[in-house]
Design a protein around this motif. Structure first.
Motif, short mmCIF file in Angstrom:
data_model
loop_
_atom_site.label_atom_id
_atom_site.label_comp_id
_atom_site.label_asym_id
_atom_site.label_seq_id
_atom_site.Cartn_x
_atom_site.Cartn_y
_atom_site.Cartn_z
N THR A 29 0.84 -1.20 0.00
CA THR A 29 0.00 0.00 0.00
C THR A 29 0.87 1.24 0.00
N VAL A 30 1.91 1.23 0.83
CA VAL A 30 2.84 2.37 0.87
C VAL A 30 3.52 2.52 -0.48
N MET A 31 3.96 1.42 -1.06
CA MET A 31 4.63 1.48 -2.37
C MET A 31 3.69 2.04 -3.43
N HIS A 32 2.44 1.64 -3.42
CA HIS A 32 1.46 2.16 -4.38
C HIS A 32 1.28 3.67 -4.19
N ARG A 33 1.16 4.11 -2.97
CA ARG A 33 1.00 5.54 -2.70
C ARG A 33 2.25 6.32 -3.11
N LEU A 34 3.43 5.74 -2.88
CA LEU A 34 4.67 6.40 -3.29
C LEU A 34 4.74 6.54 -4.80
N ARG A 35 4.27 5.54 -5.53
CA ARG A 35 4.25 5.62 -6.99
C ARG A 35 3.29 6.73 -7.43
N ARG A 36 2.19 6.88 -6.72
CA ARG A 36 1.25 7.98 -7.04
C ARG A 36 1.90 9.32 -6.78
N ILE A 37 2.66 9.41 -5.69
CA ILE A 37 3.37 10.66 -5.37
C ILE A 37 4.40 10.95 -6.46
N GLU A 38 5.13 9.93 -6.89
CA GLU A 38 6.10 10.11 -7.97
C GLU A 38 5.41 10.61 -9.24
N SER A 39 4.28 10.03 -9.55
CA SER A 39 3.54 10.41 -10.74
C SER A 39 3.06 11.86 -10.67
N LEU A 40 2.59 12.26 -9.51
CA LEU A 40 2.07 13.62 -9.34
C LEU A 40 3.17 14.67 -9.31
N THR A 41 4.33 14.32 -8.76
CA THR A 41 5.40 15.31 -8.60
C THR A 41 6.45 15.27 -9.70
N GLY A 42 6.54 14.14 -10.38
CA GLY A 42 7.57 14.00 -11.40
C GLY A 42 8.95 13.71 -10.83
N HIS A 43 9.01 13.36 -9.55
CA HIS A 43 10.27 13.04 -8.87
C HIS A 43 10.21 11.61 -8.36
N GLU A 44 11.37 10.95 -8.36
CA GLU A 44 11.44 9.57 -7.89
C GLU A 44 11.83 9.50 -6.42
N VAL A 45 11.29 8.52 -5.71
CA VAL A 45 11.58 8.37 -4.28
C VAL A 45 13.04 8.02 -4.03
N THR A 46 13.73 7.52 -5.03
CA THR A 46 15.14 7.16 -4.87
C THR A 46 16.07 8.36 -5.01
N ASP A 47 15.54 9.50 -5.44
CA ASP A 47 16.34 10.71 -5.62
C ASP A 47 16.44 11.48 -4.30
N PRO A 48 17.65 11.60 -3.74
CA PRO A 48 17.79 12.31 -2.47
C PRO A 48 17.34 13.77 -2.54
N ARG A 49 17.51 14.40 -3.69
CA ARG A 49 17.06 15.80 -3.83
C ARG A 49 15.54 15.88 -3.77
N ALA A 50 14.88 14.89 -4.35
CA ALA A 50 13.41 14.87 -4.30
C ALA A 50 12.95 14.71 -2.86
N ARG A 51 13.62 13.85 -2.11
CA ARG A 51 13.26 13.67 -0.70
C ARG A 51 13.42 14.97 0.08
N LEU A 52 14.50 15.69 -0.20
CA LEU A 52 14.71 16.98 0.47
C LEU A 52 13.59 17.95 0.10
N LEU A 53 13.26 18.04 -1.18
CA LEU A 53 12.19 18.93 -1.61
C LEU A 53 10.86 18.56 -0.97
N TRP A 54 10.58 17.26 -0.93
CA TRP A 54 9.32 16.81 -0.31
C TRP A 54 9.30 17.13 1.17
N HIS A 55 10.44 16.94 1.83
CA HIS A 55 10.49 17.23 3.27
C HIS A 55 10.24 18.72 3.51
N LEU A 56 10.87 19.56 2.72
CA LEU A 56 10.66 21.00 2.86
C LEU A 56 9.21 21.37 2.56
#
Length: 71
Positions: A29-56
């Motif tokens: 379920t978490v993986m499915h939601r993360l894929r939806r987040i990736e789709s909506l934001t255009g950033h991958e969960v494996t990208d450390p910069r994306a994680r920083l942006l999401w955290h901010l």
């Protein structure tokens, strides 16, 4: 739901298994939601910069909407 999943994922240092435990749901379920987040934001969960942006972004969201709880 997606913001809560993202917050749990980031708080779990990128572990979908620990995020699932925190959210009381299945890891898939978490993986499915993360894929939806990736789709909506255009950033991958494996990208450390994306994680920083999401955290901010979550910190900003929590600052503007304090009723949503801590990031």
């Amino acid at each position: 739901m997606l913001l809560d999943t993202l917050a749990a994922f980031l708080a779990a240092d990128g572990s979908p298994t620990r995020a699932a435990d925190e959210l009381c749901c299945h890891r898939n379920t978490v993986m499915h939601r993360l894929r939806r987040i990736e789709s909506l934001t255009g950033h991958e969960v494996t990208d450390p910069r994306a994680r920083l942006l999401w955290h901010l972004a979550l910190l900003g969201t929590r600052a503007l909407c304090p009723h949503r709880g801590p990031a």
